[in-house]
Design an enzyme around this catalytic site. Structure first.
Site, PDB file in Angstrom:
ATOM      1  N   TYR A  14     -39.140 -25.372  40.099  1.00  0.00           N
ATOM      2  CA  TYR A  14     -37.862 -24.716  39.823  1.00  0.00           C
ATOM      3  C   TYR A  14     -36.658 -25.549  40.261  1.00  0.00           C
ATOM      4  CZ  TYR A  14     -40.799 -20.518  39.428  1.00  0.00           C
ATOM      5  OH  TYR A  14     -41.760 -19.604  39.071  1.00  0.00           O
ATOM      6  N   HIS A  19     -30.981 -21.901  37.206  1.00  0.00           N
ATOM      7  CA  HIS A  19     -30.961 -20.798  38.176  1.00  0.00           C
ATOM      8  C   HIS A  19     -30.868 -21.310  39.611  1.00  0.00           C
ATOM      9  CE1 HIS A  19     -30.927 -16.579  37.730  1.00  0.00           C
ATOM     10  NE2 HIS A  19     -32.197 -16.286  37.930  1.00  0.00           N
ATOM     11  N   PHE A  64     -37.853 -15.588  46.226  1.00  0.00           N
ATOM     12  CA  PHE A  64     -37.594 -15.619  44.790  1.00  0.00           C
ATOM     13  C   PHE A  64     -36.315 -14.824  44.514  1.00  0.00           C
ATOM     14  CE2 PHE A  64     -41.913 -17.087  44.815  1.00  0.00           C
ATOM     15  CZ  PHE A  64     -41.900 -18.085  43.844  1.00  0.00           C
ATOM     16  N   ASN A  66     -35.096 -12.468  42.641  1.00  0.00           N
ATOM     17  CA  ASN A  66     -34.910 -11.018  42.546  1.00  0.00           C
ATOM     18  C   ASN A  66     -34.950 -10.291  43.888  1.00  0.00           C
ATOM     19  OD1 ASN A  66     -34.962 -11.701  39.876  1.00  0.00           O
ATOM     20  ND2 ASN A  66     -36.659 -10.352  39.320  1.00  0.00           N
ATOM     21  N   ASP A  91     -25.526 -19.241  40.066  1.00  0.00           N
ATOM     22  CA  ASP A  91     -25.302 -19.615  38.663  1.00  0.00           C
ATOM     23  C   ASP A  91     -24.556 -18.489  37.959  1.00  0.00           C
ATOM     24  OD1 ASP A  91     -27.874 -18.220  39.121  1.00  0.00           O
ATOM     25  OD2 ASP A  91     -28.046 -18.274  36.949  1.00  0.00           O
ATOM     26  N   ASN A 112     -29.696 -10.847  38.907  1.00  0.00           N
ATOM     27  CA  ASN A 112     -30.703 -10.201  39.755  1.00  0.00           C
ATOM     28  C   ASN A 112     -30.601 -10.593  41.226  1.00  0.00           C
ATOM     29  OD1 ASN A 112     -31.853  -8.664  37.713  1.00  0.00           O
ATOM     30  ND2 ASN A 112     -33.258 -10.302  37.100  1.00  0.00           N
TER      31      ASN A 112
END
Length: 225
Positions: A14, A19, A64, A66, A91, A112
Site C-alpha cells: 500500500y 490513500h 487500516f 477504516n 487524501d 472512512n
C-alpha cells in the site's frame, strides 16, 4: 504539544497508494526534522521530536484506514491532548492532484478514515486535505485510491512533500496561510526576477536607397520645377 496523524494503510503493497499520501507526508517530516526512529505504539507507528518550540508526536495508524480512530483516540488520551491539538493529513478526492487545503471541524465527506476519527474524538480537529483527484464516478473510488500514484505524478508529489516539510513549523504555530504558501513555492515556484529577457528577433535591414544618376543640369532643373 501536538499529535500529527497521517492516514494510510500498513504494509509495503500500500506504500505508494493514493490513500497513503498522509503516511508519505509524515515520513518526509520525520526525515527532514530529526525525529526519533519509528516505533510501535498506540496501534500504530510513532516518532517523537520538536518543531520549533513545540513537542510533536507523529502517528501512522496501523489499524487500516477504516479503523484509524482507534489509534488516534488511544494516542490522544495517553498524551492528555484535546481534539484541538490533533492535525490529520489525508487524501482528498475533491481536490485536484497537487492542491492542498486546510480545514477545522465539519463533516468527514465519506472518507472512512475521518469517519472513524470522528467516532472516537469528535470532529473538532485540524485537517490537511491533500488532493489526489477523482476518478469521475463514485463506484470507481475504492479502486482508484488503492492504486499507486502513476510515474507521471512523481514530480509534483515530491515537490508537495518538500513543501509540507518546509512549512510544517508554520502549521504547528497556527499560521495556515504561510504553511500553504510554502507548499505553493515548491509546487508552482514563481519565475525568477533575475532571469534575462528573451532576445528580440532581428529586424530586417531597410532596402537600399537607389543611386541618383541624374546629371548636375537635370538636378538643377528638377529643383526649380
Amino acid at each position: 504539544m501536538k499529535l500529527i496523524v497521517g492516514l494510510g494503510n500498513p504494509g509495503a503493497k500500500y506504500a505508494r497508494n493514493r490513500h497513503n499520501i498522509g503516511f508519505m507526508a509524515l515520513d518526509r517530516i520525520a526525515a527532514d526534522h530529526g525525529f526519533s526512529p519509528w516505533r510501535a505504539k498506540f496501534q500504530g507507528q510513532i516518532a517523537d521530536g520538536r518543531i520549533g518550540s513545540e513537542k510533536i508526536t507523529l502517528l501512522k495508524p496501523e489499524t487500516f484506514m477504516n479503523l484509524s480512530g482507534q489509534a488516534v483516540g488511544e494516542a490522544m488520551r495517553y498524551l492528555k491532548l484535546l481534539s484541538e491539538d490533533v492535525i490529520v493529513f489525508h487524501d482528498e478526492l475533491d481536490l485536484a492532484p497537487g492542491k492542498v487545503r486546510l480545514k477545522t471541524g465539519g463533516g468527514h465527506a465519506g472518507h472512512n478514515g475521518l469517519r472513524s476519527i470522528h467516532g472516537h474524538i469528535g470532529p473538532d480537529y485540524d485537517r490537511v486535505r491533500l488532493g489526489v483527484g477523482h476518478p469521475g464516478h463514485k463506484d470507481a473510488v475504492a479502486g482508484y485510491v488503492l492504486r499507486d500514484f502513476p510515474k507521471a505524478d512523481a514530480e509534483w508529489l515530491d515537490d508537495e512533500m518538500r513543501g509540507i516539510s518546509d512549512g510544517i513549523a508554520e502549521l504547528v504555530a497556527g499560521n495556515g496561510p504561510k504553511f500553504l504558501n510554502a507548499i505553493a513555492l515548491r509546487v508552482a515556484p514563481p519565475r525568477s526576477s533575475t532571469s534575462k529577457p528573451k532576445p528580440k528577433a532581428p529586424q530586417p535591414a531597410p532596402p537600399p536607397v537607389p543611386e541618383d544618376d541624374r546629371s548636375t543640369l537635370q538636378k538643377l532643373v528638377d529643383r526649380f520645377r
